[in-house]
Design a protein around this motif. Sequence first.
Motif, PDB file in Angstrom:
ATOM      1  N   SER A   3      56.138  57.040 -19.583  1.00 18.11           N
ATOM      2  CA  SER A   3      56.507  58.358 -19.958  1.00 18.11           C
ATOM      3  C   SER A   3      56.821  59.598 -18.634  1.00 18.11           C
ATOM      4  O   SER A   3      57.150  60.620 -18.973  1.00 18.11           O
ATOM      5  CB  SER A   3      55.201  59.001 -20.964  1.00 18.11           C
ATOM      6  OG  SER A   3      54.062  58.786 -19.902  1.00 18.11           O
ATOM      7  N   VAL A   4      56.584  58.930 -17.648  1.00 19.34           N
ATOM      8  CA  VAL A   4      56.436  59.816 -16.383  1.00 19.34           C
ATOM      9  C   VAL A   4      57.586  59.705 -15.383  1.00 19.34           C
ATOM     10  O   VAL A   4      58.196  60.309 -14.930  1.00 19.34           O
ATOM     11  CB  VAL A   4      55.217  59.873 -15.505  1.00 19.34           C
ATOM     12  CG1 VAL A   4      55.151  60.812 -14.403  1.00 19.34           C
ATOM     13  CG2 VAL A   4      54.000  60.369 -16.437  1.00 19.34           C
ATOM     14  N   GLU A  13      50.431  61.887 -18.428  1.00 19.11           N
ATOM     15  CA  GLU A  13      51.060  62.839 -17.785  1.00 19.11           C
ATOM     16  C   GLU A  13      51.120  62.199 -16.061  1.00 19.11           C
ATOM     17  O   GLU A  13      52.134  62.893 -15.225  1.00 19.11           O
ATOM     18  CB  GLU A  13      50.349  64.075 -17.674  1.00 19.11           C
ATOM     19  CG  GLU A  13      50.343  64.781 -19.021  1.00 19.11           C
ATOM     20  CD  GLU A  13      51.607  65.328 -19.373  1.00 19.11           C
ATOM     21  OE1 GLU A  13      52.362  65.909 -18.589  1.00 19.11           O
ATOM     22  OE2 GLU A  13      51.957  65.296 -20.673  1.00 19.11           O
ATOM     23  N   ASN A  32      61.858  59.593 -10.983  1.00 24.63           N
ATOM     24  CA  ASN A  32      61.894  60.479 -12.329  1.00 24.63           C
ATOM     25  C   ASN A  32      63.102  61.358 -12.206  1.00 24.63           C
ATOM     26  O   ASN A  32      63.882  61.039 -11.230  1.00 24.63           O
ATOM     27  CB  ASN A  32      60.436  61.079 -12.584  1.00 24.63           C
ATOM     28  CG  ASN A  32      59.926  62.072 -11.574  1.00 24.63           C
ATOM     29  OD1 ASN A  32      61.030  62.394 -10.879  1.00 24.63           O
ATOM     30  ND2 ASN A  32      58.875  62.340 -11.594  1.00 24.63           N
ATOM     31  N   GLU A  38      54.287  62.581 -11.237  1.00 26.58           N
ATOM     32  CA  GLU A  38      53.893  63.528 -12.320  1.00 26.58           C
ATOM     33  C   GLU A  38      54.973  63.995 -13.089  1.00 26.58           C
ATOM     34  O   GLU A  38      55.951  64.278 -12.275  1.00 26.58           O
ATOM     35  CB  GLU A  38      52.668  64.564 -11.978  1.00 26.58           C
ATOM     36  CG  GLU A  38      51.621  63.910 -11.165  1.00 26.58           C
ATOM     37  CD  GLU A  38      50.745  65.100 -10.576  1.00 26.58           C
ATOM     38  OE1 GLU A  38      49.389  64.902 -10.612  1.00 26.58           O
ATOM     39  OE2 GLU A  38      51.370  66.027 -10.073  1.00 26.58           O
ATOM     40  N   LYS A  39      54.949  64.373 -14.215  1.00 31.01           N
ATOM     41  CA  LYS A  39      56.002  65.178 -15.110  1.00 31.01           C
ATOM     42  C   LYS A  39      56.329  66.415 -14.085  1.00 31.01           C
ATOM     43  O   LYS A  39      55.628  67.516 -14.103  1.00 31.01           O
ATOM     44  CB  LYS A  39      55.640  65.392 -16.403  1.00 31.01           C
ATOM     45  CG  LYS A  39      55.581  64.051 -17.302  1.00 31.01           C
ATOM     46  CD  LYS A  39      55.325  64.468 -18.658  1.00 31.01           C
ATOM     47  CE  LYS A  39      55.476  63.104 -19.608  1.00 31.01           C
ATOM     48  NZ  LYS A  39      55.118  63.358 -20.964  1.00 31.01           N
TER      49      LYS A  39
END
Length: 445
Positions: A137-138, A157, A172, A188-189
């Motif tokens: 998700s990150v 997160e 990312n 981290e997002k």
Amino acid sequence: MSTQQVFRLRNPALLVAMAAAFPVVSYAASAANVNFSTGSVVGINAAGVQRPLTRGADIGNGDTIRTGEGGRAQIRFSDGAMVSLQPQTEFRIDDYQYSGKADGKEKGFFSLLKGGLRTITGWIGRSSRESYKVSTSVATIGIRGTEYTAGLSPSGETLAVATGEGLVEVCNNTGCILLASGEAGVAEKGSPPRRESSRPRLPPAALPPSNDDQREFVSGDQVNSAGLPAVGASFTTGHIVNTGGVFHGDSTVSLDASGNLIGYTSGSFSSSIGTASVADSGTSDTILKWGRWASGTSTVDNVSVTLSANQGVHLLWGVPTAIMPTSGTGTYSLLGGTSPTETGGSLTPGTLSSASMSVDFGALTYSVNLGGTISGVATTFSASGAGSLTSNKLNTTSLTGLIGACSATGSVAGMFFGSSAERAGITYKLDDGTYTVVGAAALKQ
């Protein structure tokens, strides 16, 4: 309580002296199989159907593996990769393709939805970095190496990653970082990934003992003070055992309480020390170790062999180099090795007094020189040869030299170890028509 422990090695490669490579076993209808599970471990297919996962269970494309509180699972993929899932983890196989050979279609795309894992990559992770990816998700994780640890925070997160061997890329939508062996990082997002000084903290890796008090682990769980596998811990995968020239990879390795290699299996081949003992052993560091079985009856590749004190099964095992240098040269000197023996047992073990090797990584060539004594110090031997490299392997090549005053011929083969090919392990054989001298040597750059 048994002092013997079993380590399921990702790719461990064992270098045992004999002369052919055995392929990775592939599973016909599944992407992977469960090597070990404890506690609550379930599989959920793409249709949402849930089933318990026990040892030997098949796992296919689209399946999600979920571990509950206290649950752990170790998964072995058909390309030899190993994934150890920590408690309260969800890991999905998005798109996995491997036909048992490099055909350009191989791929391994996965998702870490929750929790943490340790993994040692297989053929897919080494053949092409574009063919391997773990999404979270990150950030996404891509590899150019063999071993890493990753963990998501409970909120999802933050992603923490640490590289054991090779090179890992964490990306990312704000940036990327490359993490080399021993380095760790966090993503981290909304923020670019950054390096960190501490590794991800995953739940304890303890497993309940089986009936015979043997345990299975994936690489990186625990090591002793020397950095080698401790009793109740494992070595990194990709190991090599060489007994006269055979390279055994993707093996299950057994160690005694002192960390000596006392058995291994590779595909349908099994070897064990039996009633023999470890006559001499040594280690350089966390990378490479050597030893010799003697004075008893052992099983070597399913064949029973009786060994006197003057004979031996010569072994090297360690962590092979995942990404080789593509240019430049290297000079290697003797680090240690087993006592040279005569295969018939008519001469007493001797001493390997010298070994050196020159490598041209660009031209993919090497040359090696060996020297020592046999029958105590009564007879000297020497040999030299030159050969080629294929990936991290020192291809089998001919040796010419002397045993005493008699001309001799033979062969040598080996492999590079460590993250930057800083070690090499070789096994050699030299025959003058009367005596055949064999042994194993570890070299350092």
